[in-house]
Design a protein around this motif. Structure first.
Motif, PDB file in Angstrom:
ATOM      1  N   THR A  62      39.892  39.535  49.151  1.00 33.75           N
ATOM      2  CA  THR A  62      39.368  38.527  50.089  1.00 33.75           C
ATOM      3  C   THR A  62      38.240  39.058  50.981  1.00 33.75           C
ATOM      4  OG1 THR A  62      41.206  39.120  51.515  1.00 33.75           O
ATOM      5  CG2 THR A  62      41.448  37.094  50.241  1.00 33.75           C
ATOM      6  N   PRO A 117      34.098  37.229  50.057  1.00 36.83           N
ATOM      7  CA  PRO A 117      34.101  35.760  49.959  1.00 36.83           C
ATOM      8  C   PRO A 117      32.969  35.206  49.095  1.00 36.83           C
ATOM      9  CG  PRO A 117      33.591  36.489  52.214  1.00 36.83           C
ATOM     10  CD  PRO A 117      34.014  37.698  51.452  1.00 36.83           C
ATOM     11  N   LYS A 118      31.796  35.861  49.134  1.00 35.28           N
ATOM     12  CA  LYS A 118      30.671  35.336  48.330  1.00 35.28           C
ATOM     13  C   LYS A 118      30.966  35.477  46.839  1.00 35.28           C
ATOM     14  CE  LYS A 118      26.906  36.258  51.520  1.00 35.28           C
ATOM     15  NZ  LYS A 118      25.845  37.216  51.764  1.00 35.28           N
ATOM     16  N   GLU A 136      33.425  32.803  45.866  1.00 34.18           N
ATOM     17  CA  GLU A 136      32.733  31.508  45.774  1.00 34.18           C
ATOM     18  C   GLU A 136      31.928  31.412  44.463  1.00 34.18           C
ATOM     19  OE1 GLU A 136      29.211  29.406  48.245  1.00 34.18           O
ATOM     20  OE2 GLU A 136      30.481  30.758  49.394  1.00 34.18           O
ATOM     21  N   ALA A 137      31.146  32.453  44.160  1.00 34.36           N
ATOM     22  CA  ALA A 137      30.293  32.420  42.958  1.00 34.36           C
ATOM     23  C   ALA A 137      31.134  32.351  41.682  1.00 34.36           C
ATOM     24  CB  ALA A 137      29.399  33.666  42.918  1.00 34.36           C
ATOM     25  N   THR A 185      34.267  31.281  41.418  1.00 33.90           N
ATOM     26  CA  THR A 185      35.016  30.012  41.367  1.00 33.90           C
ATOM     27  C   THR A 185      34.106  28.913  40.804  1.00 33.90           C
ATOM     28  OG1 THR A 185      36.335  30.728  43.248  1.00 33.90           O
ATOM     29  CG2 THR A 185      36.394  28.385  42.740  1.00 33.90           C
ATOM     30  N   GLU A 186      32.866  28.905  41.230  1.00 31.48           N
ATOM     31  CA  GLU A 186      31.888  27.930  40.731  1.00 31.48           C
ATOM     32  C   GLU A 186      31.664  28.142  39.220  1.00 31.48           C
ATOM     33  OE1 GLU A 186      30.508  25.424  42.258  1.00 31.48           O
ATOM     34  OE2 GLU A 186      29.060  24.906  40.667  1.00 31.48           O
ATOM     35  N   LYS A 246      34.557  26.806  37.047  1.00 34.78           N
ATOM     36  CA  LYS A 246      35.119  25.487  37.352  1.00 34.78           C
ATOM     37  C   LYS A 246      35.262  24.577  36.121  1.00 34.78           C
ATOM     38  CE  LYS A 246      31.304  22.743  38.989  1.00 34.78           C
ATOM     39  NZ  LYS A 246      30.296  22.661  39.970  1.00 34.78           N
TER      40      LYS A 246
END
Ligand code: SF4
Ligand code: SF4
Length: 441
Positions: free
Chosen positions: A203, A206-207, A210-211, A213-214, A217
Motif C-alpha cells: 500500500t 498507491p500510484k 491505481e495503474a 487496477t486500471e 479492469k
C-alpha cells in the motif's frame, strides 16, 4: 483492509530517493562482460569464440540441461576474450567479453501473436530466450512454468510488492508500462493453464495500485491485491499466504499449494519475448542510496560493469562506504566494481558511512525479537548457534533449510549478531550432507 502475514519488520523505506525517477537507458559501455552462469543450475555452454562478430540478441551460449538457461549478447560487437571474470556474487566465473561496435544490429526471435500463441510455444520461447526470475534467485522461468504432471495449479501471482527498501524499479515499471506487465501475466496464465491471476502490491505504492487496477479492469479473473507494507511481504510464501490464504508448508514449494509466483519484470520480459521476439538483453534496475550522487531507475545492458552504471549516476559521494548489489536486506556487498550487471540484478545501492554503520556484535540478549519477526516461524538464534558450533544435523532437525535468508532477524537483533551469515553456512553444510545421503542411498 490490506492483506499480510505473521511476523516481519518495518525497516526504513528509503524509496523517496528514486521513486519519482522515470526509467531511462544507459549508454553503451566500452566493454561488456557476459557470465555463462547467471542462473541457478549448470552454466551455459559457449557457442562463440574469440574474434567472432555478434549481434544484439544473438545466442552466445546454450543451456546445459533442464535447470540451466542460455545467454544472449546484449550488444553488437566483437568477442575479445572468453575467460574468468568478476561477478556480483564475489566468485569469479567464466564470461564472454565483448567490445561493442558503433552500429547496432539485432538478431531476435520471430515475433508471435500473444492472442493466438499456444501454451507450449510460450514455454519454449521463455526457455529459448533464457528468462530467469528477477526476484534474486535467478531460477530459470521455463522450469517454474512446467510443473510436474499431476500438480494442479490454480494461481498465477505477480509479485509487485517490491518490499526491499530503496528499490523502485518494479514500481516504475508498473506505472510506466502496466499494460505490458498485464499482457505478460496473461501469457503466464495461459502457459500454466490457470484461471486465477493476482498482482500483489504494497500500500505504500498507491500510484502502482491505481495503474495496475486500471490495466486489469477488463481482464477476466485477474485482480490487484493491496498488501500491508511490511518486510518481507514480497517473499513467495508471504505473498501466497496474503493473497490465497494458503500456507506453503516447510520444505514445500509454491507449486505444492497450487501457485506460481513471478516478478513484475519477468512478466514484462515474457511479453516482450513473445510479442517482439526479444531475449532479456537489458534489465531494469534502481541505482540509489545516500552514497550515489544522482539516484536513478535505469534500463542497463546485461554485462555492463557496475562502475559504469554508478558513473552515469554522477558517481559515489565522498562519504560512500559500501556498494551492494540488490537491496539492503538481501543484497550482496561488492568488492570489485568491475563486476557486471546480470539478468537478475535488481539494484545497485551505495550506502554512506552513516547508513552502513553497525555497532559491534555483543552476546545474545535472549530477547526473542528474532523469533517474533521470523515470517516462517523459525528460531533464528538457535539455528545460528547450532551452525556456529558445527552441529549441522541438529540445525537440519530444527528447520535450517526453511530459512529464506530474508534478513529480518538480523535487522531487529539488538546484539548485531550476523544470524543470516551463520544460517547460510548451516544451509550449505546441510545441503552437502543431503547430497551425500542421496549418493549413498
Ligand atoms: S531465520 Fe531466515 S527466514 Fe527467519 S527471519 Fe531470519 S533470515 Fe528470515
Ligand atoms: S534478536 Fe538477537 S539478541 Fe535477541 S534473541 Fe535473537 S539473536 Fe539474541
Amino acid at each position: 483492509m490490506a492483506l499480510t502475514f505473521r511476523g516481519g519488520a518495518h525497516p526504513p523505506e528509503g524509496k523517496a530517493l528514486s521513486e519519482d525517477k522515470p526509467l531511462e537507458r544507459l549508454p553503451l559501455s566500452k566493454e561488456i562482460i557476459i557470465p555463462l552462469s547467471q542462473h541457478i543450475g549448470k552454466p551455459a555452454n559457449p557457442l562463440v569464440k574469440k574474434g567472432d562478430e555478434v549481434k544484439t540478441g544473438q545466442v552466445l551460449a546454450e543451456a546445459d540441461g533442464f535447470i540451466s538457461a542460455p545467454v544472449h549478447s546484449s550488444v553488437t560487437g566483437k568477442v575479445t576474450k572468453i575467460a574468468k571474470g568478476p561477478t556480483p556474487s564475489g566468485y569469479p566465473k567464466e564470461a564472454i567479453l565483448i567490445k561493442p561496435s558503433e552500429e547496432e544490429e539485432k538478431e531476435f526471435f520471430d515475433p508471435l501473436d500473444p492472442d493466438s500463441v499456444e501454451p507450449e510455444q510460450i514455454i519454449e520461447r521463455v526457455q529459448k530466450a533464457g528468462l530467469v526470475g528477477q526476484g534474486g534467485a535467478a531460477f530459470p522461468t521455463s522450469v517454474k512454468l512446467s510443473p510436474p504432471k499431476g500438480k494442479e495449479i490454480d494461481w498465477l501471482i505477480i509479485n509487485g510488492a517490491e518490499c526491499e527498501p530503496y528499490l523502485t524499479r518494479d514500481y516504475r515499471m508498473m506505472i510506466e508500462e502496466p499494460d505490458a506487465v498485464v499482457a505478460g501475466l496473461k501469457l503466464l496464465m495461459k502457459a500454466v493453464g490457470v484461471k486465477k491471476g493476482g498482482v500483489g502490491i504494497e500500500t505504500n505504492k498507491p500510484k502502482a495500485i491505481e495503474a495496475m487496477t486500471e490495466a486489469v479492469k477488463n481482464v477476466e479473473n485477474v485482480e490487484v491485491y493491496p498488501l500491508k507494507t511490511k518486510y518481507p511481504q514480497g517473499a513467495e510464501k508471504m505473498l501466497i499466504k496474503a493473497i490465497t490464504g494458503k500456507e506453503v508448508p516447510p520444505g514445500k514449494l509454491p507449486l505444492d499449494v497450487g501457485a506460481v509466483v513471478q516478478n513484475v519484470g519477468t512478466a514484462r520480459a515474457v511479453y516482450r519475448a513473445v510479442k517482439e521476439g526479444e531475449p532479456p538483453y537489458e534489465v531494469a534496475l534502481t541505482v540509489t542510496g545516500g552514497g550515489i550522487k544522482e539516484p536513478k531507475n535505469l534500463y542497463v545492458r546485461v554485462g555492463t560493469p557496475i562502475k559504469d552504471v554508478i558513473e552515469f549516476c554522477g558517481g559515489l559521494t565522498d562519504d560512500a562506504e559500501r556498494v551492494i548489489v540488490g537491496g539492503p536486506m538481501m543484497g550482496v556487498a561488492q568488492y570489485d566494481l568491475g563486476a557486471p550487471v546480470l539478468k537478475a540484478t535488481s539494484g545497485i545501492l551505495a550506502l554512506t558511512k552513516k547508513e552502513a554503520a553497525k555497532s559491534a556484535e555483543t552476546p545474545c540478549l535472549r530477547c526473542g525479537k528474532c523469533v517474533d519477526v521470523c515470517p516462517v516461524n523459525l528460531l533464528p538464534t538457535r539455528l545460528a548457534l547450532l551452525s556456529r558450533r558445527e552441529r549441522f544435523e541438529d540445525a537440519e532437525d530444527v528447520g535450517v533449510m526453511t530459512c529464506m535468508e530474508c534478513g529480518t532477524c538480523v535487522y531487529v537483533c539488538p546484539a548485531n549478531i550476523p544470524l543470516v551469515h551463520w544460517i547460510r553456512l548451516g544451509k550449505q553444510e546441510v545441503a552437502a550432507l543431503q547430497r551425500k545421503r542421496r549418493a549413498a542411498s
